[in-house]
Design a protein around this motif. Structure first.
Motif, PDB file in Angstrom:
ATOM      1  N   ALA A  11       0.137  -0.107 -16.416  1.00 24.59           N
ATOM      2  CA  ALA A  11       1.156   0.935 -16.560  1.00 24.59           C
ATOM      3  C   ALA A  11       0.854   1.844 -17.734  1.00 24.59           C
ATOM      4  N   ASP A  12       0.886   3.142 -17.472  1.00 22.72           N
ATOM      5  CA  ASP A  12       0.745   4.170 -18.504  1.00 22.72           C
ATOM      6  C   ASP A  12       2.052   4.942 -18.559  1.00 22.72           C
ATOM      7  N   ILE A  13       2.900   4.608 -19.550  1.00 23.52           N
ATOM      8  CA  ILE A  13       4.247   5.169 -19.667  1.00 23.52           C
ATOM      9  C   ILE A  13       4.273   6.133 -20.848  1.00 23.52           C
TER      10      ILE A  13
ATOM     11  N   ASN B  67       0.828  -1.211   0.000  1.00 24.89           N
ATOM     12  CA  ASN B  67       0.000   0.000   0.000  1.00 24.89           C
ATOM     13  C   ASN B  67       0.867   1.268   0.000  1.00 24.89           C
ATOM     14  N   ILE B  68       1.578   1.454  -1.101  1.00 27.22           N
ATOM     15  CA  ILE B  68       2.502   2.577  -1.266  1.00 27.22           C
ATOM     16  C   ILE B  68       2.046   3.427  -2.441  1.00 27.22           C
ATOM     17  N   VAL B  69       1.993   4.751  -2.252  1.00 25.10           N
ATOM     18  CA  VAL B  69       1.689   5.689  -3.333  1.00 25.10           C
ATOM     19  C   VAL B  69       2.808   6.717  -3.404  1.00 25.10           C
ATOM     20  N   VAL B  70       3.407   6.859  -4.605  1.00 27.30           N
ATOM     21  CA  VAL B  70       4.460   7.851  -4.834  1.00 27.30           C
ATOM     22  C   VAL B  70       3.992   8.770  -5.952  1.00 27.30           C
TER      23      VAL B  70
ATOM     24  N   LEU C 111       0.768  -3.547  -9.505  1.00 24.54           N
ATOM     25  CA  LEU C 111       1.558  -2.347  -9.786  1.00 24.54           C
ATOM     26  C   LEU C 111       0.757  -1.422 -10.687  1.00 24.54           C
ATOM     27  N   VAL C 112       0.601  -0.170 -10.283  1.00 27.27           N
ATOM     28  CA  VAL C 112      -0.107   0.833 -11.073  1.00 27.27           C
ATOM     29  C   VAL C 112       0.843   1.994 -11.347  1.00 27.27           C
ATOM     30  N   MET C 113       0.948   2.372 -12.618  1.00 29.04           N
ATOM     31  CA  MET C 113       1.774   3.520 -12.993  1.00 29.04           C
ATOM     32  C   MET C 113       0.937   4.448 -13.862  1.00 29.04           C
ATOM     33  N   LYS C 114       0.797   5.691 -13.430  1.00 29.22           N
ATOM     34  CA  LYS C 114      -0.031   6.665 -14.132  1.00 29.22           C
ATOM     35  C   LYS C 114       0.835   7.834 -14.608  1.00 29.22           C
ATOM     36  N   ASN C 115       0.848   8.049 -15.912  1.00 30.38           N
ATOM     37  CA  ASN C 115       1.561   9.196 -16.478  1.00 30.38           C
ATOM     38  C   ASN C 115       3.019   9.246 -16.007  1.00 30.38           C
ATOM     39  N   CYS C 116       3.706   8.122 -16.131  1.00 26.25           N
ATOM     40  CA  CYS C 116       5.088   8.027 -15.672  1.00 26.25           C
ATOM     41  C   CYS C 116       6.060   7.981 -16.848  1.00 26.25           C
ATOM     42  N   LYS C 117       7.292   8.364 -16.573  1.00 21.79           N
ATOM     43  CA  LYS C 117       8.370   8.327 -17.557  1.00 21.79           C
ATOM     44  C   LYS C 117       9.447   7.365 -17.052  1.00 21.79           C
ATOM     45  N   LEU C 118       9.865   6.438 -17.921  1.00 19.99           N
ATOM     46  CA  LEU C 118      10.932   5.498 -17.592  1.00 19.99           C
ATOM     47  C   LEU C 118      12.158   5.818 -18.432  1.00 19.99           C
ATOM     48  N   ILE C 119      13.264   6.115 -17.767  1.00 21.56           N
ATOM     49  CA  ILE C 119      14.505   6.466 -18.447  1.00 21.56           C
ATOM     50  C   ILE C 119      15.550   5.399 -18.125  1.00 21.56           C
ATOM     51  N   ASN C 120      16.205   4.859 -19.166  1.00 20.63           N
ATOM     52  CA  ASN C 120      17.240   3.845 -18.960  1.00 20.63           C
ATOM     53  C   ASN C 120      16.740   2.747 -18.029  1.00 20.63           C
ATOM     54  N   THR C 121      15.511   2.336 -18.254  1.00 17.46           N
ATOM     55  CA  THR C 121      14.897   1.307 -17.416  1.00 17.46           C
ATOM     56  C   THR C 121      14.767   0.035 -18.231  1.00 17.46           C
TER      57      THR C 121
ATOM     58  N   ASN D  39       0.384  -3.696  -4.099  1.00 15.03           N
ATOM     59  CA  ASN D  39      -0.356  -2.430  -4.175  1.00 15.03           C
ATOM     60  C   ASN D  39       0.601  -1.228  -4.168  1.00 15.03           C
ATOM     61  N   LEU D  40       1.395  -1.159  -5.211  1.00 12.22           N
ATOM     62  CA  LEU D  40       2.404  -0.116  -5.364  1.00 12.22           C
ATOM     63  C   LEU D  40       1.995   0.792  -6.526  1.00 12.22           C
ATOM     64  N   THR D  41       1.806   2.082  -6.262  1.00 12.13           N
ATOM     65  CA  THR D  41       1.320   3.038  -7.254  1.00 12.13           C
ATOM     66  C   THR D  41       2.309   4.181  -7.430  1.00 12.13           C
ATOM     67  N   PHE D  42       2.624   4.495  -8.707  1.00 13.76           N
ATOM     68  CA  PHE D  42       3.440   5.659  -9.047  1.00 13.76           C
ATOM     69  C   PHE D  42       2.597   6.576  -9.937  1.00 13.76           C
ATOM     70  N   GLU D  43       2.526   7.851  -9.592  1.00 13.99           N
ATOM     71  CA  GLU D  43       1.779   8.824 -10.385  1.00 13.99           C
ATOM     72  C   GLU D  43       2.691  10.001 -10.738  1.00 13.99           C
ATOM     73  N   ASN D  44       2.774  10.311 -12.025  1.00 11.74           N
ATOM     74  CA  ASN D  44       3.562  11.461 -12.493  1.00 11.74           C
ATOM     75  C   ASN D  44       5.013  11.397 -12.006  1.00 11.74           C
ATOM     76  N   CYS D  45       5.590  10.229 -12.116  1.00 11.29           N
ATOM     77  CA  CYS D  45       6.961  10.025 -11.642  1.00 11.29           C
ATOM     78  C   CYS D  45       7.921   9.790 -12.805  1.00 11.29           C
ATOM     79  N   THR D  46       9.184  10.129 -12.585  1.00 11.40           N
ATOM     80  CA  THR D  46      10.272   9.770 -13.491  1.00 11.40           C
ATOM     81  C   THR D  46      11.152   8.760 -12.779  1.00 11.40           C
ATOM     82  N   ILE D  47      11.401   7.634 -13.465  1.00 12.05           N
ATOM     83  CA  ILE D  47      12.084   6.516 -12.825  1.00 12.05           C
ATOM     84  C   ILE D  47      13.206   6.013 -13.718  1.00 12.05           C
ATOM     85  N   GLU D  48      14.361   5.757 -13.108  1.00  7.65           N
ATOM     86  CA  GLU D  48      15.447   5.039 -13.770  1.00  7.65           C
ATOM     87  C   GLU D  48      15.761   3.816 -12.922  1.00  7.65           C
TER      88      GLU D  48
END
Length: 282
Positions: free
Chosen positions: A236-238, A176-179, A215-225, A195-204
């Motif tokens: 996931a919405d990347i 139950n984590i939201v970032v 795992l839920v990802m909303k409007n996220c950017k993945l760089i060198n991932t 239950n891990l959620t990332f919203e509007n995050c940039t992740i490498e």
């Protein structure tokens, strides 16, 4: 309320069982456990120079104060504690505490800090050190900067906003984590979590977001991932190109582009995952 001002206190348990006291511009020098079993204490402009200053205490307010390096294991088994505009140089602080508030706090040597705590609010906190917040729960964190590996292992019910985590193995075994609106860089992000959620995050992250249940990802950017989502159930919405995706277990992955998609039919069922993107290169 009794007031102590500009004292230099030494010896073990210097203010043992202190109650209803305001302490100003005072140095707690050599001597362990100066405020053990204290309650209803206000500290302003104080310095802790030796071990275990606040244990088994309640209703503690600290402002404009400093824990020096030997003020380690500073706040344990203490409830309802607020620290503002302070520096905590000592490691292994905050263990098994409840209802903690930190505002404008710098922790440059926070190894093994904030373990098994319940209920915390952070605002403008900077931390450097490994194994931060292991097994802690019910935390709301805003404007947080962390440089250290293995944070939030086993944590539950955590909200992180507007933050930066430079960290390997962050958020393992967590639930139950939201970032939101944050930047994360580090290998093996989020493994074995639920239950891990990332919203509007940039992740490498090398092999990031694997072995995750929901795992839920909303409007996220993945760089060198690379090698992302292995054995994860994912929605996931990347917004950019994912360098590589490896054996997701189920769900939907939306991306502008996937440079390399690896789905091994003997490991996962390809029919359980929907891939939506403009182009898959390999």
């Amino acid at each position: 309320m009794k007031e102590i001002k500009q004292e230099f206190l030494t010896g073990e348990r210097a203010l043992f069982q202190a109650q209803d006291m305001k302490i100003i511009d005072t140095i707690f020098a050599d001597g362990e456990s100066p405020l053990k079993h204290a309650s209803d204490i206000e500290l302003d402009g104080c310095m802790f120079k030796w071990k275990y200053p606040l244990w088994y205490s309640t209703n503690i307010t600290v402002k404009n104060s400093t824990w020096f390096e030997m003020g380690r294991a500073g706040v344990w088994y203490t409830d309802n504690v607020s620290v503002e505009n302070s520096v905590i140089e000592a490691p292994k602080n905050f263990r098994r505490c409840r209802n903690v508030r930190l505002a404008n706090v710098d922790m440059p040597n926070a190894a093994e800090t904030f373990w098994s705590c319940d209920g915390a609010v952070f605002e403008n906190v900077r931390v450097r050190g490994d194994y931060f917040a292991m097994n802690s729960r019910n935390m709301k964190i805003n404007n947080f900067i962390l440089d250290g590996n293995y944070p939030f292992d086993g944590a539950e019910n955590i909200e992180i906003d507007n933050s930066k985590l430079i960290s390997k193995d962050a958020l393992w075994n967590a639930e139950n984590i939201v970032v939101r609106n944050s930047f994360i860089s580090g290998e093996y992000l989020g493994w074995n979590s639920k239950n891990l959620t990332f919203e509007n995050c940039t992740i490498e992250s090398l092999q990031g977001m694997c072995y995750i249940d929901n795992l839920v990802m909303k409007n996220c950017k993945l760089i060198n991932t690379t090698l992302a989502f292995e054995y994860s159930s994912v929605d996931a919405d990347i917004t950019n190109t994912i360098d590589s995706v490896f054996n997701p277990s189920s769900g939907t992955i939306r991306a502008e582009r996937i440079a390399k998609l690896i789905v091994e039919k003997d490991k996962v069922d390809p029919a359980k995952t929907k891939i939506v993107c403009r182009d898959i290169v390999n």
